[in-house]
Design a protein around this motif. Structure first.
Motif, PDB file in Angstrom:
ATOM      1  N   THR A  77       7.851   7.143 -23.030  1.00 12.06           N
ATOM      2  CA  THR A  77       8.748   6.113 -22.814  1.00 12.06           C
ATOM      3  C   THR A  77      10.129   6.418 -22.866  1.00 12.06           C
ATOM      4  O   THR A  77      10.723   7.312 -23.534  1.00 12.06           O
ATOM      5  CB  THR A  77       8.225   5.050 -24.053  1.00 12.06           C
ATOM      6  N   GLU A  78      10.835   5.508 -22.412  1.00 13.71           N
ATOM      7  CA  GLU A  78      12.268   5.447 -22.457  1.00 13.71           C
ATOM      8  C   GLU A  78      12.994   5.708 -23.922  1.00 13.71           C
ATOM      9  O   GLU A  78      13.837   6.498 -24.215  1.00 13.71           O
ATOM     10  CB  GLU A  78      12.985   4.270 -21.593  1.00 13.71           C
ATOM     11  N   GLU A  79      12.188   5.007 -24.842  1.00 13.92           N
ATOM     12  CA  GLU A  79      12.807   4.765 -26.125  1.00 13.92           C
ATOM     13  C   GLU A  79      12.390   6.265 -26.867  1.00 13.92           C
ATOM     14  O   GLU A  79      13.234   6.901 -27.597  1.00 13.92           O
ATOM     15  CB  GLU A  79      12.052   3.814 -26.891  1.00 13.92           C
ATOM     16  N   ALA A  80      11.440   6.819 -26.411  1.00 13.86           N
ATOM     17  CA  ALA A  80      10.971   8.224 -27.142  1.00 13.86           C
ATOM     18  C   ALA A  80      12.032   9.183 -26.573  1.00 13.86           C
ATOM     19  O   ALA A  80      12.400  10.207 -27.188  1.00 13.86           O
ATOM     20  CB  ALA A  80       9.658   8.708 -26.519  1.00 13.86           C
ATOM     21  N   ILE A  81      12.369   9.244 -25.268  1.00 17.19           N
ATOM     22  CA  ILE A  81      13.494  10.094 -24.843  1.00 17.19           C
ATOM     23  C   ILE A  81      14.707  10.002 -25.358  1.00 17.19           C
ATOM     24  O   ILE A  81      15.276  10.798 -25.529  1.00 17.19           O
ATOM     25  CB  ILE A  81      13.362   9.802 -23.208  1.00 17.19           C
ATOM     26  N   VAL A  82      14.925   8.653 -25.499  1.00 21.30           N
ATOM     27  CA  VAL A  82      16.437   8.515 -26.109  1.00 21.30           C
ATOM     28  C   VAL A  82      16.274   9.121 -27.419  1.00 21.30           C
ATOM     29  O   VAL A  82      17.308   9.676 -27.905  1.00 21.30           O
ATOM     30  CB  VAL A  82      16.635   7.173 -26.144  1.00 21.30           C
ATOM     31  N   ALA A  83      15.479   8.768 -28.246  1.00 22.91           N
ATOM     32  CA  ALA A  83      15.043   9.206 -29.648  1.00 22.91           C
ATOM     33  C   ALA A  83      15.290  10.764 -29.742  1.00 22.91           C
ATOM     34  O   ALA A  83      15.841  11.394 -30.703  1.00 22.91           O
ATOM     35  CB  ALA A  83      13.889   8.746 -30.282  1.00 22.91           C
ATOM     36  N   ALA A  84      14.667  11.527 -28.716  1.00 27.14           N
ATOM     37  CA  ALA A  84      14.683  12.946 -28.734  1.00 27.14           C
ATOM     38  C   ALA A  84      16.085  13.349 -28.227  1.00 27.14           C
ATOM     39  O   ALA A  84      16.812  14.329 -29.237  1.00 27.14           O
ATOM     40  CB  ALA A  84      13.691  13.419 -27.674  1.00 27.14           C
ATOM     41  N   ALA A 106      21.565  15.283 -30.205  1.00 26.78           N
ATOM     42  CA  ALA A 106      22.778  15.233 -30.384  1.00 26.78           C
ATOM     43  C   ALA A 106      23.250  15.155 -31.964  1.00 26.78           C
ATOM     44  O   ALA A 106      24.246  15.891 -32.257  1.00 26.78           O
ATOM     45  CB  ALA A 106      23.300  13.761 -29.816  1.00 26.78           C
ATOM     46  N   SER A 107      22.340  14.827 -32.705  1.00 27.34           N
ATOM     47  CA  SER A 107      22.641  14.808 -34.223  1.00 27.34           C
ATOM     48  C   SER A 107      23.076  16.101 -34.820  1.00 27.34           C
ATOM     49  O   SER A 107      23.602  16.127 -36.081  1.00 27.34           O
ATOM     50  CB  SER A 107      21.620  13.933 -34.981  1.00 27.34           C
ATOM     51  N   ARG A 108      22.593  17.191 -34.102  1.00 23.85           N
ATOM     52  CA  ARG A 108      22.891  18.573 -34.765  1.00 23.85           C
ATOM     53  C   ARG A 108      24.133  19.069 -34.139  1.00 23.85           C
ATOM     54  O   ARG A 108      24.596  20.202 -34.875  1.00 23.85           O
ATOM     55  CB  ARG A 108      21.694  19.486 -33.881  1.00 23.85           C
ATOM     56  N   GLY A 109      24.814  18.470 -33.323  1.00 24.27           N
ATOM     57  CA  GLY A 109      26.157  18.693 -33.012  1.00 24.27           C
ATOM     58  C   GLY A 109      26.314  19.260 -31.546  1.00 24.27           C
ATOM     59  O   GLY A 109      27.601  19.773 -31.098  1.00 24.27           O
ATOM     60  N   ILE A 110      25.602  18.775 -30.868  1.00 21.37           N
ATOM     61  CA  ILE A 110      25.579  18.869 -29.357  1.00 21.37           C
ATOM     62  C   ILE A 110      26.697  17.571 -28.780  1.00 21.37           C
ATOM     63  O   ILE A 110      26.113  16.650 -28.964  1.00 21.37           O
ATOM     64  CB  ILE A 110      24.377  19.081 -28.656  1.00 21.37           C
ATOM     65  N   GLU A 111      27.650  17.870 -28.041  1.00 17.45           N
ATOM     66  CA  GLU A 111      28.493  16.764 -27.688  1.00 17.45           C
ATOM     67  C   GLU A 111      27.792  15.840 -26.672  1.00 17.45           C
ATOM     68  O   GLU A 111      27.988  14.620 -26.795  1.00 17.45           O
ATOM     69  CB  GLU A 111      29.807  17.346 -27.195  1.00 17.45           C
ATOM     70  N   LEU A 112      27.052  16.358 -25.517  1.00 18.03           N
ATOM     71  CA  LEU A 112      26.692  15.586 -24.596  1.00 18.03           C
ATOM     72  C   LEU A 112      25.182  16.010 -24.289  1.00 18.03           C
ATOM     73  O   LEU A 112      24.916  17.281 -23.970  1.00 18.03           O
ATOM     74  CB  LEU A 112      27.310  15.854 -23.375  1.00 18.03           C
ATOM     75  N   GLY A 148      16.097   8.789 -12.246  1.00 24.23           N
ATOM     76  CA  GLY A 148      17.381   9.306 -12.851  1.00 24.23           C
ATOM     77  C   GLY A 148      17.790  10.072 -14.010  1.00 24.23           C
ATOM     78  O   GLY A 148      16.959  11.052 -13.834  1.00 24.23           O
ATOM     79  N   ALA A 149      18.531   9.356 -14.938  1.00 23.75           N
ATOM     80  CA  ALA A 149      18.554  10.082 -16.055  1.00 23.75           C
ATOM     81  C   ALA A 149      19.161   9.541 -17.266  1.00 23.75           C
ATOM     82  O   ALA A 149      19.536   8.178 -16.940  1.00 23.75           O
ATOM     83  CB  ALA A 149      19.763  11.328 -15.755  1.00 23.75           C
ATOM     84  N   ILE A 150      18.921   9.886 -18.438  1.00 26.78           N
ATOM     85  CA  ILE A 150      19.647   9.676 -19.579  1.00 26.78           C
ATOM     86  C   ILE A 150      20.935  10.356 -20.237  1.00 26.78           C
ATOM     87  O   ILE A 150      20.736  11.570 -20.035  1.00 26.78           O
ATOM     88  CB  ILE A 150      18.628   9.499 -20.710  1.00 26.78           C
ATOM     89  N   PHE A 151      21.918   9.475 -20.291  1.00 27.10           N
ATOM     90  CA  PHE A 151      23.158  10.381 -20.647  1.00 27.10           C
ATOM     91  C   PHE A 151      23.612   9.816 -22.240  1.00 27.10           C
ATOM     92  O   PHE A 151      23.543   8.449 -22.497  1.00 27.10           O
ATOM     93  CB  PHE A 151      24.345   9.906 -19.806  1.00 27.10           C
ATOM     94  N   LEU A 152      23.789  10.827 -23.037  1.00 30.63           N
ATOM     95  CA  LEU A 152      23.952  10.359 -24.290  1.00 30.63           C
ATOM     96  C   LEU A 152      25.461  11.053 -25.019  1.00 30.63           C
ATOM     97  O   LEU A 152      25.422  12.448 -24.932  1.00 30.63           O
ATOM     98  CB  LEU A 152      22.905  10.808 -25.414  1.00 30.63           C
ATOM     99  N   ARG A 153      26.153  10.752 -25.427  1.00 34.85           N
ATOM    100  CA  ARG A 153      27.299  11.129 -25.999  1.00 34.85           C
ATOM    101  C   ARG A 153      27.752  10.335 -27.201  1.00 34.85           C
ATOM    102  O   ARG A 153      28.039   9.086 -26.960  1.00 34.85           O
ATOM    103  CB  ARG A 153      28.531  11.172 -24.959  1.00 34.85           C
ATOM    104  N   GLY A 154      27.852  10.850 -28.394  1.00 35.73           N
ATOM    105  CA  GLY A 154      27.945  10.229 -29.573  1.00 35.73           C
ATOM    106  C   GLY A 154      26.944   8.992 -29.743  1.00 35.73           C
ATOM    107  O   GLY A 154      25.714   9.065 -29.499  1.00 35.73           O
ATOM    108  N   ASP A 155      27.524   7.655 -30.006  1.00 41.04           N
ATOM    109  CA  ASP A 155      26.366   6.539 -29.911  1.00 41.04           C
ATOM    110  C   ASP A 155      26.314   5.940 -28.649  1.00 41.04           C
ATOM    111  O   ASP A 155      25.847   4.912 -28.779  1.00 41.04           O
ATOM    112  CB  ASP A 155      27.131   5.504 -31.072  1.00 41.04           C
ATOM    113  N   HIS A 156      26.980   6.629 -27.735  1.00 41.20           N
ATOM    114  CA  HIS A 156      26.781   5.731 -26.228  1.00 41.20           C
ATOM    115  C   HIS A 156      25.686   6.343 -25.291  1.00 41.20           C
ATOM    116  O   HIS A 156      25.606   7.686 -25.359  1.00 41.20           O
ATOM    117  CB  HIS A 156      28.204   5.973 -25.745  1.00 41.20           C
ATOM    118  N   VAL A 157      24.911   5.505 -25.076  1.00 38.01           N
ATOM    119  CA  VAL A 157      23.685   5.881 -24.311  1.00 38.01           C
ATOM    120  C   VAL A 157      23.582   5.228 -23.067  1.00 38.01           C
ATOM    121  O   VAL A 157      23.643   3.716 -23.291  1.00 38.01           O
ATOM    122  CB  VAL A 157      22.378   5.732 -25.229  1.00 38.01           C
ATOM    123  N   LEU A 158      23.292   5.866 -21.986  1.00 39.85           N
ATOM    124  CA  LEU A 158      23.334   5.170 -20.584  1.00 39.85           C
ATOM    125  C   LEU A 158      22.000   5.747 -19.953  1.00 39.85           C
ATOM    126  O   LEU A 158      21.787   6.963 -19.800  1.00 39.85           O
ATOM    127  CB  LEU A 158      24.577   5.176 -19.816  1.00 39.85           C
TER     128      LEU A 158
END
Length: 322
Positions: free
Chosen positions: A206-213, A218-224, A233-243
């Protein structure tokens, strides 16, 4: 002027793309066409960056016996060639493009093995004249004979030079890089869904599982963190911002290199200091635009910009209400 983006390819290839009306395993086929182009993930990224108009340096290791095709490509694209030449031939990979489905079957041969001294020369070429804040793309697999920690060790060295590293690899080399302490992690990563599932050892249906992963990484220290999802398409995550970002499905001439084009879109967006939404639009547009070509190239920048404006964006951030 934007500083050059540098790409590193330790396992380049000559790509032989054979176009078929329909691929039927176990049957004899009559090909529509066959085209040989240079390949390897970092080289594909470099070609797309050059087409976009940002200076690019490419380094890695090429077989001396068939290096002329690569040299011609670098000259034609205006790419600064810092590849080390080594005895032997760069491998040939076979791509079977099925026009009926728009999919491509890859048959990738073993890469050219080389020694530690040659690897050291690659690192010297890479770090020559590099400046803090520079962007370096480490892309592709690690050749036979090199440790799976090769990318992880190189990221640690580059981080000491204050370089932003974009990593696109899979399997053990990805796992080694992600196991590093926070100071030695890449700045950005772009696994696809399968690579992310392999890393976590479970399906992400699911999309939710991908975002959680992605959030866990990111929580380990990866910026993007960018997760490519093919036609979705794709999921993009930077900080708390997820698209989530996508374009309508198009007829693909070849799917080879679409993920590399997305990496090029990410790298050029970072070079331009774009917002996450603008980065997502460009990255998806690069990947989609690449589907219409065989080999590492993009259409005219204005055509890519037009596609970027059409990218559909959904905000999945915790405060977005979606």
């Amino acid at each position: 002027m934007i500083p050059p983006i540098t790409t590193v390819t330790l396992n380049p290839a000559v790509d032989l793309t054979v176009t078929l009306d329909v691929l039927r395993p176990g049957k004899v086929h009559r090909a529509n066409d066959a085209l040989m182009t240079v390949g390897g993930k970092g080289i594909n990224v470099a070609g797309c960056v050059a087409d976009w108009g940002i200076p690019v340096i490419a380094t890695g290791v090429l077989g001396r016996a068939n290096e002329s095709r690569f040299a011609d490509f670098f000259t034609d694209k205006g790419i600064e060639d810092r590849f080390i030449r080594y005895p032997g031939e760069t491998r040939t990979n076979i791509k079977l493009a099925d026009l009926s489905t728009g999919t491509t079957t890859d048959i990738n041969l073993p890469g050219l093995p080389f020694d530690a001294e040659t690897q050291g020369r690659v690192v010297a070429n890479l770090t020559r004249e590099i400046t803090p804040g520079a962007l370096v793309v480490l892309a592709g697999s690690v050749p036979t004979g090199l440790p799976t920690s090769t990318w992880a060790a190189l990221i640690a060295d580059l981080n000491k030079l204050k370089v932003r590293v974009v990593l696109d690899t899979s399997g053990a080399p990805l796992a080694e890089a992600l196991a590093a302490k926070p100071a030695d992690l890449p700045y950005a990563i772009k696994p696809n869904r399968l690579e992310l599932e392999t890393y976590f050892g479970e399906p992400l249906k699911t999309e939710e599982a991908i975002v959680a992963a992605a959030r866990q990484l990111a929580s380990r220290g990866i910026e993007l963190v960018v997760v490519s999802l093919g036609e979705q398409g794709a999921i993009f995550l930077r900080g708390d911002h997820v698209l989530a970002a996508k374009l309508p499905v198009v007829q693909a001439l070849s799917t080879v290199g679409a993920g590399d084009a997305m990496v090029a879109g990410i790298a050029t967006s970072l070079a331009d200091n774009l917002s996450l939404e603008a980065l997502a639009r460009r990255a998806v547009a690069f990947a989609t635009a690449k589907l219409g070509f065989i080999g590492p190239r993009l259409p005219e920048p204005d055509d890519v910009r037009a596609m970027a404006r059409q990218v559909q964006i959904r905000d999945l951030s915790p405060t977005s209400g979606s």
